[in-house]
Write a protein that holds these residues in place. Sequence first.
Motif, PDB file in Angstrom:
ATOM      1  N   ASP A  43       0.834  -1.207   0.000  1.00  0.00           N
ATOM      2  CA  ASP A  43       0.000   0.000   0.000  1.00  0.00           C
ATOM      3  C   ASP A  43       0.870   1.259   0.000  1.00  0.00           C
ATOM      4  OD1 ASP A  43      -1.996  -1.843   0.411  1.00  0.00           O
ATOM      5  OD2 ASP A  43      -2.692  -1.004   2.313  1.00  0.00           O
ATOM      6  N   ASP A  44       0.224   2.385  -0.346  1.00  0.00           N
ATOM      7  CA  ASP A  44       0.751   3.741  -0.091  1.00  0.00           C
ATOM      8  C   ASP A  44       1.821   4.230  -1.070  1.00  0.00           C
ATOM      9  OD1 ASP A  44      -0.951   3.539   2.036  1.00  0.00           O
ATOM     10  OD2 ASP A  44       0.489   4.146   3.561  1.00  0.00           O
ATOM     11  N   HIS A  94      -5.856   2.274  -3.746  1.00  0.00           N
ATOM     12  CA  HIS A  94      -5.868   2.573  -2.303  1.00  0.00           C
ATOM     13  C   HIS A  94      -6.598   3.897  -2.078  1.00  0.00           C
ATOM     14  CE1 HIS A  94      -4.711   1.946   1.770  1.00  0.00           C
ATOM     15  NE2 HIS A  94      -3.672   2.755   1.813  1.00  0.00           N
ATOM     16  N   HIS A  98      -5.216   9.580   0.812  1.00  0.00           N
ATOM     17  CA  HIS A  98      -5.221   8.594   1.898  1.00  0.00           C
ATOM     18  C   HIS A  98      -6.303   8.841   2.953  1.00  0.00           C
ATOM     19  CE1 HIS A  98      -3.506   5.744   4.887  1.00  0.00           C
ATOM     20  NE2 HIS A  98      -3.034   5.149   3.805  1.00  0.00           N
ATOM     21  N   HIS A 188       4.041  -2.225   2.829  1.00  0.00           N
ATOM     22  CA  HIS A 188       3.941  -0.856   2.307  1.00  0.00           C
ATOM     23  C   HIS A 188       5.187  -0.542   1.497  1.00  0.00           C
ATOM     24  CE1 HIS A 188       1.098  -0.820   5.654  1.00  0.00           C
ATOM     25  NE2 HIS A 188       0.500   0.196   5.074  1.00  0.00           N
TER      26      HIS A 188
HETATM   27 ZN    ZN Z   1      -2.431   3.197   3.472  1.00  0.00          ZN
END
Ligand code: ZN
Length: 246
Positions: A43-44, A94, A98, A188
Motif C-alpha cells: 500500500d501507499d 488505495h 489517503h 507498504h
Molecule cells: Zn495506506
Amino acid sequence: MTASRRQPARRTVVRGLRRAAGPWAGSVVAVRTPRPQVALTFDDGPEPGGTDRILTALADVGASATFFVLLTRVRRHSALFDEVVAAGHEIALHGLDHRALPELPPAEARAALRAGRAELEDRTGAAVRWYRPPYGRQTPRTWWEVARAGMVPVLWGPTTWDWKDVPDAERLVKAQEGVHPGAIVLGHDGFAGPDDLAFDGPPPLLDRGRLVARVLEQYSSRGLRAVSLGTALADGTAVREARFRR
Ligand SMILES: [Zn+2]
C-alpha cells in the motif's frame, strides 16, 4: 413507542441483515488455494527509495505482488509507477488520496472511488478489481459504495509492521504470524504523508527492499512463494468476511 424502545429493534434488524448478507457483503481476507503461495500486497506507493527497492527484491526471486496505489502519488511519481506496471505487477486502488472513506460525506466518497478507479484504468489500460480501504476503515455504507464503483474491498492477514518504528527483527517475526497458503500479506512500499492528506507522523526508518527480501526468504524456507492477489485467485477462491471498522 418511544425512541429508546425502537433502538434495540433497529439494531437487531441491522445485525440480522449483516448476518444474512455475510459472505456476500464481505471483503476478501484470504484465498482458499491448493498451492503453496501467499498473496503479497503493498500500500501507499509509489515512493522513490521504497517502491524501486521492492521491485528489485521481487525481481531477484521472481515474485509478483499487488500494489494498492494512491493517485496523489501516481501523479507525482509517474515514471516509478510505470516501472511497477512494466514489471507486470497487479495494480489496485488505495485511493485518490489517503483519507478514510467513513470520514467523507457519502457523495464525496462515491465520487472519489469512481474517479480513482477511472483515472487508474485510463493510466494502465487494465481493469482495476480491488480496493484497499486506508487504515482498513470501512462501514457497510462505504463497502456498498466500493461495490457500486465496481471493485471489491481487500483486507489482510499477516503484516510486516513496516509502518511502525520497530527493529527489523520484530517485523520479521510479525510477518510470520498467522502465515499460511493463501494468506494475504500486508506491506507498504511507501508512507503516506500530508501531500496525500495523511497525518500519521514521520515515516519509520527502514530499507523496504531489504525487509521484503528477508520476508520472502523466510516464506521461501517454508515452501511458500509470493504472487499477486489476481494470480493467487486464478487457482483459488476468495475467502470473504464481513469485517467493518470505523
Ligand atoms: Zn495506506
